[in-house]
Design a protein around this motif. Sequence first.
Motif, PDB file in Angstrom:
ATOM      1  N   VAL A 173       0.806  -1.215   0.000  1.00 36.63           N
ATOM      2  CA  VAL A 173       0.000   0.000   0.000  1.00 36.63           C
ATOM      3  C   VAL A 173       0.843   1.270   0.000  1.00 36.63           C
ATOM      4  O   VAL A 173       0.305   2.375  -0.117  1.00 36.63           O
ATOM      5  CB  VAL A 173      -0.959   0.018   1.214  1.00 36.63           C
ATOM      6  CG1 VAL A 173      -1.939  -1.145   1.140  1.00 36.63           C
ATOM      7  CG2 VAL A 173      -0.167  -0.013   2.532  1.00 36.63           C
ATOM      8  N   SER A 174       2.162   1.141   0.148  1.00 35.51           N
ATOM      9  CA  SER A 174       3.021   2.319   0.191  1.00 35.51           C
ATOM     10  C   SER A 174       4.332   2.020  -0.529  1.00 35.51           C
ATOM     11  O   SER A 174       4.863   0.903  -0.440  1.00 35.51           O
ATOM     12  CB  SER A 174       3.316   2.714   1.645  1.00 35.51           C
ATOM     13  OG  SER A 174       4.356   3.678   1.685  1.00 35.51           O
ATOM     14  N   PHE A 175       4.854   3.019  -1.216  1.00 36.59           N
ATOM     15  CA  PHE A 175       6.144   2.858  -1.873  1.00 36.59           C
ATOM     16  C   PHE A 175       7.277   2.678  -0.856  1.00 36.59           C
ATOM     17  O   PHE A 175       8.346   2.172  -1.202  1.00 36.59           O
ATOM     18  CB  PHE A 175       6.436   4.062  -2.770  1.00 36.59           C
ATOM     19  CG  PHE A 175       5.592   4.102  -3.999  1.00 36.59           C
ATOM     20  CD1 PHE A 175       5.735   3.155  -5.005  1.00 36.59           C
ATOM     21  CD2 PHE A 175       4.627   5.091  -4.171  1.00 36.59           C
ATOM     22  CE1 PHE A 175       4.956   3.186  -6.149  1.00 36.59           C
ATOM     23  CE2 PHE A 175       3.841   5.138  -5.308  1.00 36.59           C
ATOM     24  CZ  PHE A 175       4.006   4.173  -6.303  1.00 36.59           C
ATOM     25  N   SER A 176       7.036   3.074   0.376  1.00 29.98           N
ATOM     26  CA  SER A 176       8.067   2.904   1.409  1.00 29.98           C
ATOM     27  C   SER A 176       8.317   1.426   1.720  1.00 29.98           C
ATOM     28  O   SER A 176       9.334   1.074   2.306  1.00 29.98           O
ATOM     29  CB  SER A 176       7.663   3.639   2.691  1.00 29.98           C
ATOM     30  OG  SER A 176       6.456   3.104   3.199  1.00 29.98           O
ATOM     31  N   GLN A 177       7.401   0.539   1.306  1.00 26.92           N
ATOM     32  CA  GLN A 177       7.561  -0.897   1.517  1.00 26.92           C
ATOM     33  C   GLN A 177       8.440  -1.559   0.450  1.00 26.92           C
ATOM     34  O   GLN A 177       8.775  -2.724   0.569  1.00 26.92           O
ATOM     35  CB  GLN A 177       6.191  -1.584   1.519  1.00 26.92           C
ATOM     36  CG  GLN A 177       5.265  -1.151   2.642  1.00 26.92           C
ATOM     37  CD  GLN A 177       3.886  -1.767   2.475  1.00 26.92           C
ATOM     38  OE1 GLN A 177       2.948  -1.114   2.045  1.00 26.92           O
ATOM     39  NE2 GLN A 177       3.773  -3.044   2.813  1.00 26.92           N
ATOM     40  N   LEU A 178       8.795  -0.814  -0.587  1.00 28.11           N
ATOM     41  CA  LEU A 178       9.544  -1.386  -1.702  1.00 28.11           C
ATOM     42  C   LEU A 178      10.994  -1.662  -1.328  1.00 28.11           C
ATOM     43  O   LEU A 178      11.610  -0.914  -0.575  1.00 28.11           O
ATOM     44  CB  LEU A 178       9.527  -0.442  -2.904  1.00 28.11           C
ATOM     45  CG  LEU A 178       8.312  -0.507  -3.829  1.00 28.11           C
ATOM     46  CD1 LEU A 178       8.526   0.435  -5.001  1.00 28.11           C
ATOM     47  CD2 LEU A 178       8.085  -1.903  -4.336  1.00 28.11           C
ATOM     48  N   ASP A 179      11.529  -2.733  -1.888  1.00 27.24           N
ATOM     49  CA  ASP A 179      12.960  -2.993  -1.827  1.00 27.24           C
ATOM     50  C   ASP A 179      13.398  -3.521  -3.190  1.00 27.24           C
ATOM     51  O   ASP A 179      12.577  -3.708  -4.091  1.00 27.24           O
ATOM     52  CB  ASP A 179      13.312  -3.976  -0.702  1.00 27.24           C
ATOM     53  CG  ASP A 179      12.556  -5.302  -0.821  1.00 27.24           C
ATOM     54  OD1 ASP A 179      12.079  -5.630  -1.934  1.00 27.24           O
ATOM     55  OD2 ASP A 179      12.431  -6.007   0.192  1.00 27.24           O
ATOM     56  N   GLN A 180      14.693  -3.750  -3.341  1.00 25.82           N
ATOM     57  CA  GLN A 180      15.207  -4.167  -4.643  1.00 25.82           C
ATOM     58  C   GLN A 180      14.606  -5.497  -5.085  1.00 25.82           C
ATOM     59  O   GLN A 180      14.320  -5.704  -6.264  1.00 25.82           O
ATOM     60  CB  GLN A 180      16.733  -4.266  -4.609  1.00 25.82           C
ATOM     61  CG  GLN A 180      17.333  -4.626  -5.970  1.00 25.82           C
ATOM     62  CD  GLN A 180      18.838  -4.518  -6.008  1.00 25.82           C
ATOM     63  OE1 GLN A 180      19.414  -3.669  -5.346  1.00 25.82           O
ATOM     64  NE2 GLN A 180      19.484  -5.382  -6.778  1.00 25.82           N
ATOM     65  N   ASP A 181      14.379  -6.404  -4.145  1.00 32.83           N
ATOM     66  CA  ASP A 181      13.821  -7.707  -4.483  1.00 32.83           C
ATOM     67  C   ASP A 181      12.433  -7.556  -5.120  1.00 32.83           C
ATOM     68  O   ASP A 181      12.114  -8.208  -6.120  1.00 32.83           O
ATOM     69  CB  ASP A 181      13.743  -8.583  -3.223  1.00 32.83           C
ATOM     70  CG  ASP A 181      13.190  -9.963  -3.524  1.00 32.83           C
ATOM     71  OD1 ASP A 181      13.813 -10.699  -4.318  1.00 32.83           O
ATOM     72  OD2 ASP A 181      12.123 -10.306  -2.976  1.00 32.83           O
TER      73      ASP A 181
END
Length: 300
Positions: A48-56
């Motif tokens: 629900v948030s771009f802050s949860q994104l990582d490279q994987d």
Amino acid sequence: MLPNDLRNVLEAYLQFLYWEKRLSDNTIQSYEQDLEQLVGFLEKKDIVSFSQLDQDMVEKFLRYEAKREIAPASLARKISALRTFFQYLIREKIMPENCAKLIDSPRFQRKIPDILDESEIESLLNAPDLAKPIGIRDRAILELLYASGLRVSELTALEFSHLDLENFMLRLWGKGFKERMVPFGEEAGEALNRYFQQAREQILKGKRSRSVFVGASGKPLTRQNIWVMIKKYARKAGIEKTITPHTLRHTFATHLLENGADLRVVQEFLGHSDIVTTQIYTHISKKILREAYARSFPRK
């Protein structure tokens, strides 16, 4: 700080591209398309948030896109769009680091644009019927496209205030609203004067317009109008290559380089912000480089 839900952040970014970066509508639409696909993918993953994104997660998205068998150039464009978007998210303190910066773009062969040789250009320029007002207008359009390397969007937006007929110069605003001055040749100037003196008023039939190139409605010609017109005259001229308005831009740049113009000058004329974009035209200059080497290198 921006609201942290996916779609509101994306909308804020698109507004940023328009109002602060001053990118063209077409470029913004391209970003929107790529990033909408990312948002759709994340929503399916309950993110629900771009802050949860990582490279994987970014790599999973790109593998998902690659399975759709999109072209390597399209995948490279998506990766570039992600990197640029994530830089914005870092600036807005939504993302701590750019989790696309270590992802390699696929290698692909850059397509060399089609160009016309000088005899084909002559045939194309001579195709309009100068006994008719529309033919006079179309000849002026073809001459100006070839003589200045205009983008079709720049041609359709051209107004009288942008023209300096006395000095054969155009004042243009290209991608990102960047201003530049571009010269054009005497033959293009003659074609424009003929259009203004003999054809434009007949086409307008009493209507008024600030636009240089107009139709019978009094409205500026559209990109589609120019596309169809060029296809028509290419058939009439017997040109079998698939050509578009951009073909004349490619041909303009190529012919300049073939006749000794400096690459930086051509970059300025075309309005490229990065000379790497202009370097695609140097494929046609290998012959010129070999000739220059033969003339200049002392050991034969």
